[in-house]
Motif scaffolding. Structure first.
Motif, PDB file in Angstrom:
ATOM      1  N   UNK A 116       0.803  -1.226   0.000  1.00  0.00           N
ATOM      2  CA  UNK A 116       0.000   0.000   0.000  1.00  0.00           C
ATOM      3  C   UNK A 116       0.836   1.277   0.000  1.00  0.00           C
ATOM      4  N   UNK A 117       1.997   1.242   0.652  1.00  0.00           N
ATOM      5  CA  UNK A 117       2.840   2.428   0.768  1.00  0.00           C
ATOM      6  C   UNK A 117       4.190   2.131   0.130  1.00  0.00           C
ATOM      7  N   UNK A 118       4.578   2.939  -0.856  1.00  0.00           N
ATOM      8  CA  UNK A 118       5.852   2.755  -1.562  1.00  0.00           C
ATOM      9  C   UNK A 118       6.752   3.915  -1.163  1.00  0.00           C
ATOM     10  N   UNK A 119       7.728   3.645  -0.330  1.00  0.00           N
ATOM     11  CA  UNK A 119       8.550   4.719   0.249  1.00  0.00           C
ATOM     12  C   UNK A 119       9.727   5.088  -0.654  1.00  0.00           C
ATOM     13  N   UNK A 120      10.427   6.120  -0.248  1.00  0.00           N
ATOM     14  CA  UNK A 120      11.723   6.515  -0.799  1.00  0.00           C
ATOM     15  C   UNK A 120      11.691   6.693  -2.317  1.00  0.00           C
ATOM     16  N   UNK A 121      10.844   7.593  -2.780  1.00  0.00           N
ATOM     17  CA  UNK A 121      10.720   7.882  -4.204  1.00  0.00           C
ATOM     18  C   UNK A 121      10.998   9.354  -4.445  1.00  0.00           C
ATOM     19  N   UNK A 122      11.992   9.637  -5.266  1.00  0.00           N
ATOM     20  CA  UNK A 122      12.375  11.022  -5.551  1.00  0.00           C
ATOM     21  C   UNK A 122      11.574  11.585  -6.717  1.00  0.00           C
ATOM     22  N   UNK A 123      11.436  12.905  -6.782  1.00  0.00           N
ATOM     23  CA  UNK A 123      10.706  13.534  -7.897  1.00  0.00           C
ATOM     24  C   UNK A 123      11.201  13.032  -9.244  1.00  0.00           C
ATOM     25  N   UNK A 124      10.279  12.675 -10.094  1.00  0.00           N
ATOM     26  CA  UNK A 124      10.598  12.182 -11.433  1.00  0.00           C
ATOM     27  C   UNK A 124      10.584  10.679 -11.540  1.00  0.00           C
ATOM     28  N   UNK A 125      10.808   9.972 -10.420  1.00  0.00           N
ATOM     29  CA  UNK A 125      10.872   8.517 -10.462  1.00  0.00           C
ATOM     30  C   UNK A 125       9.510   7.882 -10.726  1.00  0.00           C
ATOM     31  N   UNK A 126       8.441   8.654 -10.547  1.00  0.00           N
ATOM     32  CA  UNK A 126       7.107   8.109 -10.740  1.00  0.00           C
ATOM     33  C   UNK A 126       6.675   8.094 -12.199  1.00  0.00           C
ATOM     34  N   UNK A 127       7.353   8.864 -13.039  1.00  0.00           N
ATOM     35  CA  UNK A 127       6.868   9.066 -14.407  1.00  0.00           C
ATOM     36  C   UNK A 127       6.678   7.779 -15.209  1.00  0.00           C
ATOM     37  N   UNK A 128       7.574   6.791 -15.101  1.00  0.00           N
ATOM     38  CA  UNK A 128       7.367   5.574 -15.902  1.00  0.00           C
ATOM     39  C   UNK A 128       6.089   4.815 -15.563  1.00  0.00           C
ATOM     40  N   UNK A 129       5.472   5.102 -14.405  1.00  0.00           N
ATOM     41  CA  UNK A 129       4.320   4.325 -13.966  1.00  0.00           C
ATOM     42  C   UNK A 129       3.001   5.069 -14.151  1.00  0.00           C
ATOM     43  N   UNK A 130       3.073   6.321 -14.579  1.00  0.00           N
ATOM     44  CA  UNK A 130       1.866   7.134 -14.669  1.00  0.00           C
ATOM     45  C   UNK A 130       0.959   6.661 -15.808  1.00  0.00           C
ATOM     46  N   UNK A 131       1.521   6.492 -16.999  1.00  0.00           N
ATOM     47  CA  UNK A 131       0.707   6.158 -18.172  1.00  0.00           C
ATOM     48  C   UNK A 131      -0.010   4.824 -18.009  1.00  0.00           C
ATOM     49  N   UNK A 132       0.596   3.889 -17.304  1.00  0.00           N
ATOM     50  CA  UNK A 132      -0.005   2.566 -17.138  1.00  0.00           C
ATOM     51  C   UNK A 132      -1.146   2.564 -16.140  1.00  0.00           C
ATOM     52  N   UNK A 133      -1.261   3.632 -15.362  1.00  0.00           N
ATOM     53  CA  UNK A 133      -2.299   3.690 -14.344  1.00  0.00           C
ATOM     54  C   UNK A 133      -1.973   2.898 -13.094  1.00  0.00           C
ATOM     55  N   UNK A 134      -0.705   2.493 -12.950  1.00  0.00           N
ATOM     56  CA  UNK A 134      -0.319   1.670 -11.805  1.00  0.00           C
ATOM     57  C   UNK A 134      -0.230   2.464 -10.511  1.00  0.00           C
ATOM     58  N   UNK A 135      -0.054   3.787 -10.631  1.00  0.00           N
ATOM     59  CA  UNK A 135       0.165   4.634  -9.454  1.00  0.00           C
ATOM     60  C   UNK A 135      -1.022   5.576  -9.272  1.00  0.00           C
TER      61      UNK A 135
END
Length: 542
Positions: A116-135
């Protein structure tokens, strides 16, 4: 409390922070249309900023846990039992070694197995997961996070967050929030050697060069400067003060203020000037070339302890935990951080007030405990009570407050240069002040564990100018797919070539050819796409 840890996973899968606080300028944060029916089990009905959180029934939440070798996770840490006692929530960590964390995080998200909680993520690291709807687009749920919203408003952080929007106007990472910019990484010098040679503390990179030259003359067999972090820390601070981006802070696009448009970072004049400076240091034997290739930072620490080097990249904890103990056998040896040297771009420190943060998998929003989970996250990571707990621990056990309200560590516990030699360690033995939980917060709390020396250092750093933030250029889903074809190959080739230029394996006279090689990998197309996205953003948001 005994928690059964979930061990690191083996699933094999393929795998950006806040895209913006609001969908359009002036909108109320967190005002997205959301359906929370049936998702309030365990949640508090009257949760508000500054009030304690306690789930109305016992709950368990999983957390992807970045395990640091300096304070490896323990079942018996007081951190776990105290969090459960206060919140009625038990965390179930999926433990991943720090060295594998980025890769493993991508694997579990791509596989749909993230806790449920994904820790230690820096700005920009989320971008690969946005389009897939995983995040999860967490910006849709900020009304569940009153402490987060209150800090954004009180500290004027909307502009900081604005630069991180996705094209849909949402953001997908909950960042650590700082009240003010602060800079820890810089160079640490053997200050006794500076004094012996009559060298004043260097104020800019030219003076660093002069100091290193003097040390080299006195110790011909040494490499005066080293970087224990594969060159990434040194490149990061140099990039910042040269007006570009490099090392840990590397991004493909930076802002050309004169041209009023984005440029490719690794082909800019500022980037070339930075490489020329580093090449000069290596060529003259002033910078250890192994800094950029060795994986074991203990080698760099030993060289510093043996007098084979006299300066190294450092944080305050590096000085206290590694460098001072290392040189303890050298009579009269002293070491300290110097204020970050100024560069051609000015006397700068980082301008961002955002730190690493959390992602939430989209599937978490389907849980009947979703509202309670978001309230829990808000209290632990963004309330001042929660932030004090995860940083300092338990009053009367790990610390107390004196008559003035100052927090004082228990004399039997050591941390960050306080109570050196005490039998217990705040991080190793209790789990507090760790990188998964303790980040962000008021400047007073940030500095509360600093020594007087570090506070003086931070006061000096606060006089510097925050570096300008790169303006937003959020891509649409289709643009993101196109950009992804160029970004990684460009970055990899830029980093590979930077190493060649620094070490002298490639002459800087071939710079124009290098830029042409970047063009063949999509440099121009990427920059054009980024500028187009930036112009669209400006038109939409003013």
């Amino acid at each position: 409390m005994r928690t059964k840890w979930k061990r690191p996973f083996t699933a094999l899968v393929a795998g950006g922070l806040v895209a913006g606080l609001v969908a359009c300028s002036g909108d109320d944060p967190g005002s997205g249309p959301v359906d929370l029916d049936g998702k309030r089990v365990g949640a508090m009905a009257d949760f508000a900023a500054g009030t304690p959180f306690r789930a109305t029934e016992p709950l368990d939440f999983g957390i992807l846990y970045n395990d640091h070798a300096n304070y490896p996770i323990k079942n018996e840490w007081l951190l776990w039992s105290e969090l459960t006692s206060r919140t009625n929530v038990t965390l179930k960590p999926t433990v991943v070694p720090n060295s594998d964390y980025d890769q493993k995080r991508s694997l579990v998200i791509g596989a749909g197995d993230a806790p449920e909680i994904i820790s230690k993520t820096y700005p920009g690291m989320e971008r690969p997961f946005v389009a897939s709807g995983a995040i999860l687009p967490v910006s849709d749920y900020l009304d569940l996070m009153p402490n987060f919203k209150a800090k954004v408003e009180k500290w004027g952080l909307k502009k900081d967050l604005e630069a991180l929007r996705q094209d849909d106007g949402k953001f997908y990472v909950l960042p650590g929030l700082h009240e003010a910019p602060w800079q820890d990484y810089t160079l640490a010098f053997r200050t006794d050697e500076l004094t012996r040679l009559g060298i004043a503390t260097p104020k800019d990179w030219d003076e660093v060069y002069t100091a290193l030259k003097a040390i080299k003359a006195a110790h011909p067999d040494s490499y005066p400067l080293s970087d224990r972090f594969e060159g990434k820390a040194l490149l990061n601070v140099l990039g910042m003060t040269y007006g570009t981006a490099a090392g840990w802070g590397y991004v493909n696009a930076t802002w050309d203020e004169k041209a009023q448009k984005l440029e490719y970072s690794a082909s800019s004049p500022q980037y070339r000037a930075m490489l020329e400076y580093l090449r000069k240091l290596v060529a003259e034997g002033l910078l250890d070339p192994e800094s950029f290739t060795r994986k074991d930072d203990q080698i760099a620490i030993r060289k510093f302890a043996n007098g084979e080097s006299f300066a190294n990249s450092a944080t305050a904890q590096n000085v206290v935990n590694d460098y001072r103990p290392g040189i303890s056998g050298i009579p009269g040896a002293t070491v300290a951080k110097i204020p970050l040297p100024a560069g051609p771009a000015g006397n700068l420190i980082t301008g961002s007030r955002l730190e690493n943060g959390l992602m939430i998998p989209a599937k978490a929003a389907e849980s009947e405990h979703f509202v309670a989970m978001m309230q829990y996250v808000d209290w632990v990571w963004y309330s001042e009570e929660g932030q004090e707990l995860v940083k300092w621990g338990v009053p009367g056990t790990t610390y107390d407050k004196d008559a003035s309200g100052k927090r004082v560590l228990n004399p039997g516990i050591t941390y960050a240069g306080t109570n050196t030699g005490a039998p217990k360690h705040l991080q190793k033995d209790f789990g507090f002040a760790g990188g998964v939980f303790a980040y962000g917060g008021p400047t007073e709390l940030l500095r509360s564990t600093f020594t007087d020396e570090e506070i003086a250092f931070q006061e000096e750093m606060a006089k510097k100018t925050p570096a300008p933030l790169v303006p937003p250029y959020p891509f649409t889903e289709e643009e993101r797919e196109r950009a992804s074809l160029w970004e990684t190959p460009l970055k990899d080739y830029a980093n590979q070539s930077a190493l060649q230029f620094i070490l002298g394996d490639r002459d800087l006279s071939t710079w124009d050819a290098y830029v042409s090689e970047l063009d063949a990998k999509g440099r121009t197309q990427f920059v054009d796409l980024a500028n187009s996205a930036h112009q669209r953003y400006k038109q939409k948001n003013g």
